[in-house]
Design an enzyme around this catalytic site. Structure first.
Site, mmCIF file in Angstrom:
data_model
loop_
_atom_site.group_PDB
_atom_site.id
_atom_site.type_symbol
_atom_site.label_atom_id
_atom_site.label_comp_id
_atom_site.label_asym_id
_atom_site.label_seq_id
_atom_site.Cartn_x
_atom_site.Cartn_y
_atom_site.Cartn_z
ATOM 1 N N ARG A 1 11.413 -2.893 12.425
ATOM 2 C CA ARG A 1 10.710 -2.387 13.244
ATOM 3 C C ARG A 1 10.070 -3.357 14.345
ATOM 4 O O ARG A 1 10.156 -4.700 14.073
ATOM 5 C CB ARG A 1 9.176 -2.156 12.095
ATOM 6 C CG ARG A 1 9.096 -0.830 11.659
ATOM 7 C CD ARG A 1 8.137 -0.575 10.719
ATOM 8 N NE ARG A 1 6.760 -1.217 11.104
ATOM 9 C CZ ARG A 1 5.549 -1.137 10.278
ATOM 10 N NH1 ARG A 1 5.722 -0.383 9.036
ATOM 11 N NH2 ARG A 1 4.490 -1.536 10.569
ATOM 12 N N ARG B 1 -0.048 -9.782 13.334
ATOM 13 C CA ARG B 1 -0.863 -8.652 12.254
ATOM 14 C C ARG B 1 -1.728 -9.292 11.502
ATOM 15 O O ARG B 1 -2.497 -8.807 10.930
ATOM 16 C CB ARG B 1 0.265 -7.698 11.928
ATOM 17 C CG ARG B 1 0.668 -6.869 13.144
ATOM 18 C CD ARG B 1 2.192 -6.058 12.593
ATOM 19 N NE ARG B 1 2.070 -5.406 11.323
ATOM 20 C CZ ARG B 1 2.951 -4.846 11.013
ATOM 21 N NH1 ARG B 1 4.171 -5.375 10.761
ATOM 22 N NH2 ARG B 1 2.726 -3.888 9.815
ATOM 23 N N ARG C 1 -9.336 0.518 9.329
ATOM 24 C CA ARG C 1 -8.808 -1.023 9.466
ATOM 25 C C ARG C 1 -9.796 -1.866 10.032
ATOM 26 O O ARG C 1 -9.602 -3.088 10.349
ATOM 27 C CB ARG C 1 -7.818 -0.929 10.295
ATOM 28 C CG ARG C 1 -6.231 -1.258 9.354
ATOM 29 C CD ARG C 1 -5.453 -1.355 10.121
ATOM 30 N NE ARG C 1 -4.215 -1.866 9.911
ATOM 31 C CZ ARG C 1 -3.175 -1.041 9.630
ATOM 32 N NH1 ARG C 1 -2.907 -0.118 9.210
ATOM 33 N NH2 ARG C 1 -1.808 -1.686 9.868
ATOM 34 N N ARG D 1 11.780 -6.902 5.485
ATOM 35 C CA ARG D 1 11.611 -5.303 5.446
ATOM 36 C C ARG D 1 12.604 -4.399 6.254
ATOM 37 O O ARG D 1 12.360 -4.782 7.480
ATOM 38 C CB ARG D 1 10.045 -5.177 5.501
ATOM 39 C CG ARG D 1 9.958 -3.549 5.062
ATOM 40 C CD ARG D 1 8.454 -3.382 4.684
ATOM 41 N NE ARG D 1 7.613 -3.220 5.878
ATOM 42 C CZ ARG D 1 6.414 -3.072 5.539
ATOM 43 N NH1 ARG D 1 5.628 -2.426 4.264
ATOM 44 N NH2 ARG D 1 5.497 -2.819 6.632
ATOM 45 N N LYS E 1 0.616 -1.089 0.052
ATOM 46 C CA LYS E 1 -0.132 -0.006 -0.142
ATOM 47 C C LYS E 1 0.867 1.220 -0.171
ATOM 48 O O LYS E 1 0.640 2.314 -0.792
ATOM 49 C CB LYS E 1 -0.995 0.089 1.457
ATOM 50 C CG LYS E 1 -1.705 -1.167 1.298
ATOM 51 C CD LYS E 1 -2.828 -0.825 2.445
ATOM 52 C CE LYS E 1 -2.083 -1.098 3.838
ATOM 53 N NZ LYS E 1 -1.479 -2.312 4.268
HETATM 54 P P1 AMP Z 1 1.030 -0.040 9.533
HETATM 55 O O1 AMP Z 1 2.324 0.708 9.470
HETATM 56 O O2 AMP Z 1 -0.108 0.567 8.703
HETATM 57 O O3 AMP Z 1 1.091 -1.542 9.444
HETATM 58 O O4 AMP Z 1 0.472 0.209 11.022
HETATM 59 C C1 AMP Z 1 1.509 -0.156 12.070
HETATM 60 C C2 AMP Z 1 0.645 -0.371 13.462
HETATM 61 O O5 AMP Z 1 0.199 0.889 13.795
HETATM 62 C C3 AMP Z 1 -0.460 -1.257 13.172
HETATM 63 O O6 AMP Z 1 -0.134 -2.619 13.573
HETATM 64 C C4 AMP Z 1 -1.523 -0.826 14.359
HETATM 65 O O7 AMP Z 1 -0.981 -1.200 15.733
HETATM 66 C C5 AMP Z 1 -1.459 0.639 14.272
HETATM 67 N N1 AMP Z 1 -2.273 0.974 13.045
HETATM 68 C C6 AMP Z 1 -2.008 1.558 12.024
HETATM 69 N N2 AMP Z 1 -3.272 2.056 11.462
HETATM 70 C C7 AMP Z 1 -4.401 1.724 12.240
HETATM 71 C C8 AMP Z 1 -5.658 1.742 11.998
HETATM 72 N N3 AMP Z 1 -6.295 2.289 11.201
HETATM 73 N N4 AMP Z 1 -6.190 1.359 13.312
HETATM 74 C C9 AMP Z 1 -5.753 0.910 14.234
HETATM 75 N N5 AMP Z 1 -4.425 0.665 14.351
HETATM 76 C C10 AMP Z 1 -3.530 1.092 13.466
#
Ligand code: AMP
Length: 215
Positions: free
Chosen positions: A162, A173, A88, A127, A13
């Protein structure tokens, strides 16, 4: 353009969003990037979010909606936006619909990037991310290493794995994605906005989006 990019963590994405911003100046809005920035800056939001993030759990909807309500009303969103990692959950999607009605904006399309789980798992384990929250460039130790090991090509900061990209956190996840986020495809299909693109290459996904939007 006003798009939501749906897809599992590691589906691409962020890469697709960055390429689309170059087309018409729409901004990429990544809730993950915003939250990581808050964690690094040690803000109240960051303190509340950090534990959930490190475990690979979703941050509560109320925190996320607070962020998005402000972000979507900023001036730079007027040209367009690419929502990366938001919504999400179904409650977030419903709250987004209410918010967009309130501020008078509508979506052009919701793109669901569909990538097999084994490809995603491998991608996420390899990554690496620039730790500078203003940069957050993405590398991959196998397919896209930095020129100097451990150092970001773009800003010279350290490149790190990360905390939520260990095998255990990644598995969690992906399970969370299947349970909470995958149902959004059905939600947006009913709204008549869904376009699913199956492909592991960002070239294929970007080309499909350009075609669908007649760009
Ligand atoms: P990402 O980089 O998008 O994979 O987000 C990393 C982490 O941030 C996720 O595993 C969640 O803990 C949190 N996070 C990001 N976006 C959201 C969202 N829209 N709703 C809830 N948690 C989020």
């Amino acid at each position: 353009m006003k798009l939501i990019l749906l897809g599992a963590p590691g589906a691409g994405k962020g890469t697709v969003a960055k390429r689309l911003t170059a087309i018409d100046g729409s901004v990429q809005i990544s809730t993950g990037d915003i939250l990581r920035g808050a964690v690094q800056a040690g803000t109240e939001l960051g303190k509340e979010a950090e534990g959930y993030m490190n475990r690979g759990d979703l941050v509560p909807d109320s925190l996320i909606m607070g962020i998005m309500e402000q972000r979507l009303q900023m001036d730079d969103c007027k040209t367009g936006f690419l929502l990366d990692g938001f919504p999400r959950t179904i409650p977030q999607a419903e709250a987004l619909k209410t918010l967009m009605n309130k501020i008078g904006i509508s979506l052009d399309m919701v793109v669901n990037i569909d990538v097999p789980r084994d490809v995603i798992f491998d991608r996420l384990c390899t990554r690496r991310t620039c730790e500078n929250t203003k940069c957050q460039a993405i590398y991959n130790v196998k397919s896209m290493p930095s020129k100097v090991e451990g150092i970001c090509d773009k800003c010279g900061s350290n490149i790190v794995q990360r905390a939520d990209e260990t095998e255990v956190a990644i598995g969690h996840r992906l399970d969370t994605y299947n349970e909470k986020t995958a149902p959004l495809a059905g939600f947006y299909e009913k709204e008549g906005l869904l376009k699913t693109v199956t492909g592991t290459s960002s070239d294929v996904v970007v080309a499909a989006i350009e075609k669908a939007l007649s760009l």
